[in-house]
Every structure is written in structure tokens, then in C-alpha cells.
Design a protein around this motif. Structure first.
Motif, short mmCIF file in Angstrom:
data_model
loop_
_atom_site.label_atom_id
_atom_site.label_comp_id
_atom_site.label_asym_id
_atom_site.label_seq_id
_atom_site.Cartn_x
_atom_site.Cartn_y
_atom_site.Cartn_z
N ILE A 60 2.96 9.33 61.20
CA ILE A 60 4.20 9.94 60.69
C ILE A 60 4.02 11.45 60.55
O ILE A 60 4.91 12.23 60.94
CB ILE A 60 4.61 9.29 59.34
CG1 ILE A 60 5.07 7.85 59.59
CG2 ILE A 60 5.71 10.10 58.64
CD1 ILE A 60 5.20 6.99 58.34
N ASN A 61 2.87 11.88 60.06
CA ASN A 61 2.61 13.32 59.92
C ASN A 61 2.56 14.02 61.28
O ASN A 61 3.08 15.13 61.43
CB ASN A 61 1.33 13.57 59.14
CG ASN A 61 1.50 13.30 57.65
OD1 ASN A 61 2.61 13.29 57.13
ND2 ASN A 61 0.40 13.04 56.97
N LYS A 62 1.94 13.37 62.27
CA LYS A 62 1.90 13.95 63.62
C LYS A 62 3.31 14.04 64.20
O LYS A 62 3.68 15.05 64.81
CB LYS A 62 1.02 13.11 64.55
CG LYS A 62 -0.45 13.28 64.33
CD LYS A 62 -1.23 12.41 65.31
CE LYS A 62 -2.73 12.50 65.07
NZ LYS A 62 -3.47 11.59 65.94
N ALA A 63 4.10 12.98 64.00
CA ALA A 63 5.48 12.97 64.50
C ALA A 63 6.28 14.08 63.83
O ALA A 63 7.07 14.78 64.48
CB ALA A 63 6.11 11.60 64.24
N LYS A 64 6.08 14.23 62.54
CA LYS A 64 6.77 15.28 61.79
C LYS A 64 6.40 16.65 62.36
O LYS A 64 7.28 17.52 62.54
CB LYS A 64 6.36 15.16 60.32
CG LYS A 64 7.25 15.84 59.35
CD LYS A 64 6.95 15.43 57.91
CE LYS A 64 5.49 15.56 57.57
NZ LYS A 64 5.18 15.34 56.18
N GLY A 65 5.14 16.84 62.69
CA GLY A 65 4.68 18.11 63.29
C GLY A 65 5.35 18.37 64.62
O GLY A 65 5.74 19.51 64.93
N LEU A 103 8.29 17.24 65.56
CA LEU A 103 9.71 17.58 65.28
C LEU A 103 9.83 19.04 64.81
O LEU A 103 10.76 19.74 65.19
CB LEU A 103 10.29 16.63 64.23
CG LEU A 103 10.42 15.17 64.64
CD1 LEU A 103 10.96 14.33 63.48
CD2 LEU A 103 11.32 15.01 65.87
N MET A 104 8.88 19.46 63.99
CA MET A 104 8.91 20.84 63.50
C MET A 104 8.78 21.81 64.66
O MET A 104 9.49 22.81 64.73
CB MET A 104 7.78 21.06 62.48
CG MET A 104 7.99 20.31 61.17
SD MET A 104 6.50 20.18 60.14
CE MET A 104 6.17 21.90 59.76
N GLU A 105 7.89 21.48 65.57
CA GLU A 105 7.65 22.33 66.73
C GLU A 105 8.84 22.31 67.71
O GLU A 105 9.28 23.35 68.18
CB GLU A 105 6.38 21.84 67.44
CG GLU A 105 5.84 22.80 68.48
CD GLU A 105 4.54 22.28 69.06
OE1 GLU A 105 4.52 22.03 70.29
OE2 GLU A 105 3.56 22.11 68.30
N GLN A 106 9.34 21.11 68.01
CA GLN A 106 10.42 20.94 69.00
C GLN A 106 11.75 21.53 68.54
O GLN A 106 12.48 22.11 69.34
CB GLN A 106 10.65 19.45 69.31
CG GLN A 106 9.54 18.78 70.08
CD GLN A 106 9.53 19.22 71.52
OE1 GLN A 106 9.08 20.31 71.86
NE2 GLN A 106 10.04 18.37 72.39
N TYR A 107 12.06 21.34 67.25
CA TYR A 107 13.39 21.71 66.75
C TYR A 107 13.39 22.91 65.81
O TYR A 107 14.44 23.32 65.33
CB TYR A 107 14.06 20.51 66.06
CG TYR A 107 14.22 19.32 66.99
CD1 TYR A 107 15.23 19.29 67.97
CD2 TYR A 107 13.38 18.22 66.90
CE1 TYR A 107 15.37 18.21 68.81
CE2 TYR A 107 13.51 17.13 67.75
CZ TYR A 107 14.51 17.13 68.70
OH TYR A 107 14.66 16.06 69.55
N GLY A 108 12.21 23.45 65.51
CA GLY A 108 12.12 24.61 64.62
C GLY A 108 12.42 24.26 63.16
O GLY A 108 12.80 25.14 62.38
N TRP A 109 12.27 23.02 62.79
CA TRP A 109 12.53 22.60 61.41
C TRP A 109 11.29 22.87 60.54
O TRP A 109 10.17 22.88 61.03
CB TRP A 109 12.84 21.10 61.34
CG TRP A 109 14.09 20.69 62.08
CD1 TRP A 109 15.20 21.43 62.34
CD2 TRP A 109 14.34 19.40 62.65
NE1 TRP A 109 16.13 20.71 63.03
CE2 TRP A 109 15.62 19.44 63.24
CE3 TRP A 109 13.61 18.22 62.74
CZ2 TRP A 109 16.19 18.36 63.89
CZ3 TRP A 109 14.17 17.13 63.38
CH2 TRP A 109 15.46 17.21 63.94
#
Length: 192
Positions: A145-150, A152-158
Motif C-alpha cells: 500500500i505504501n509503495k502504491a501510494k508513492g 500515485l504521488m509521483e504519477q499525479y503530483g499528490w
């Protein structure tokens, strides 16, 4: 409720007979008997008893070596019998995964409490292994989940909070588990 099944391993047939009698009088079922370590391993595989009571000193493979193999292969608890209580022997038994230790001569007064304690210890050990396995699964899920969150942060700038919030909302909308969504994100590098 089925009876607790015990296997008795000793090269002395008289002692096996005495143990069988004491165990059966106490309400246990003697699932199998063996007179050496090699046969003990074979019968442990075939009968899968709840507990094995095994002598240390037998012709061929000794009880400690057989206990180690049985513990590693079948995870069946072993209560060792011996005429000796040497520290070195106790240490070897401990490393073989033995759950109990009884010094001969054995009386019913000694045997039954030792069997009960060995069974209780084996049950507790089984519970601890299950708890550990569940905790390891939770840790692995959280890592994914933490890797996935990372990603998403990278892909979408969140930021982290936004990535987690969107991931959680995504899962709630689709009624899927976070682990499932994380696996998809890790594979496809995107949320949908």
C-alpha cells in the motif's frame, strides 16, 4: 469430540505397553507405536498424531534426531523420554523442537500432566505461529500500500495524505480491498 491421538516410540515393548495402558486409561487414543526413530518418522507421516512420546536412546536413529526430522517435516510435538537428565541432552532436545521431557521410570502421575503440558505448549506454539503469519501478511500488505501510494504521488503530483485519501475512496467506491488496489497500481503504475 475426537480423542487426542498419541504415538508411542520406545525400543522396549513392555514400556510401550505400559504407556499405551496409562494413556488409554486417561482417555487418549494411541494412534501408533514404533520401536525406532526411522519407523517413528514413517508412522508420524502416516498417522499425523497430535503428540509423540519418544525415547531418546534407541537402536539406529536416536529420539532426538527423529524428533528434529518430525518437527521440521510434520510439525508434530514430541515429548521425550529418557533415563538420563544430562544438561547436554536437554539442550539437544530443546534445539530439536521438543515440547517436553520426562525422566524414566515413568508413572501415570508423571506422564499425564507432562502430556497435558506438552499438548498445551504445542497448541500455544501453533497459535503464536498463526499470529506471526498474520502479522507478516499485514506488514507485507502495508508495504504494498505504501509503495502504491508513492507511485500515485509521483504519477499525479499528490501529497501523501491526498494519495492515501484517493486510494481509500477508490477502494470504497469499487468495494475492493486496499491490497487489491495496491497490487493493481504496482503492476500498472496507475490508479485505474
Amino acid at each position: 469430540m475426537s480423542k487426542t491421538r498419541i504415538m508411542v516410540v520406545d525400543d522396549e515393548s513392555i514400556l510401550r505397553m505400559d504407556l499405551r495402558e496409562m494413556l488409554e486409561e486417561a482417555g487418549y487414543e494411541v494412534a501408533a507405536e514404533a520401536n525406532n526413530g526411522d519407523l517413528a518418522i514413517e508412522l508420524a507421516a502416516a498417522h499425523q498424531p497430535d503428540l509423540i512420546i519418544m525415547d531418546v536412546k534407541m537402536p539406529g536413529m536416536n529420539g532426538i534426531k527423529a524428533s528434529r526430522i518430525i518437527q521440521q517435516s510434520f510439525h508434530i510435538p514430541v515429548l521425550l523420554l529418557t533415563a538420563y537428565s544430562k544438561t547436554e541432552l536437554v539442550e539437544k532436545a530443546r534445539h530439536a523442537g521438543v515440547v517436553g521431557y520426562l525422566v524414566k521410570p515413568i508413572t501415570e502421575r508423571d506422564l499425564i500432566p507432562a502430556v497435558e503440558m506438552a499438548l498445551a505448549q504445542a497448541e500455544r506454539l501453533k497459535e503464536l505461529k498463526q499470529e506471526l503469519s498474520q502479522l507478516e501478511q499485514k506488514v507485507e500488505s502495508q508495504k504494498a500500500i505504501n509503495k502504491a501510494k508513492g507511485i500515485l504521488m509521483e504519477q499525479y503530483g499528490w501529497n501523501e495524505e491526498e494519495a492515501y485519501s484517493r486510494l481509500r475512496s477508490h477502494c470504497m467506491d469499487r468495494q475492493i480491498k486496499m491490497e487489491e488496489a495496491a497490487a493493481f497500481i504496482l503492476k500498472n503504475k496507475r490508479l485505474v
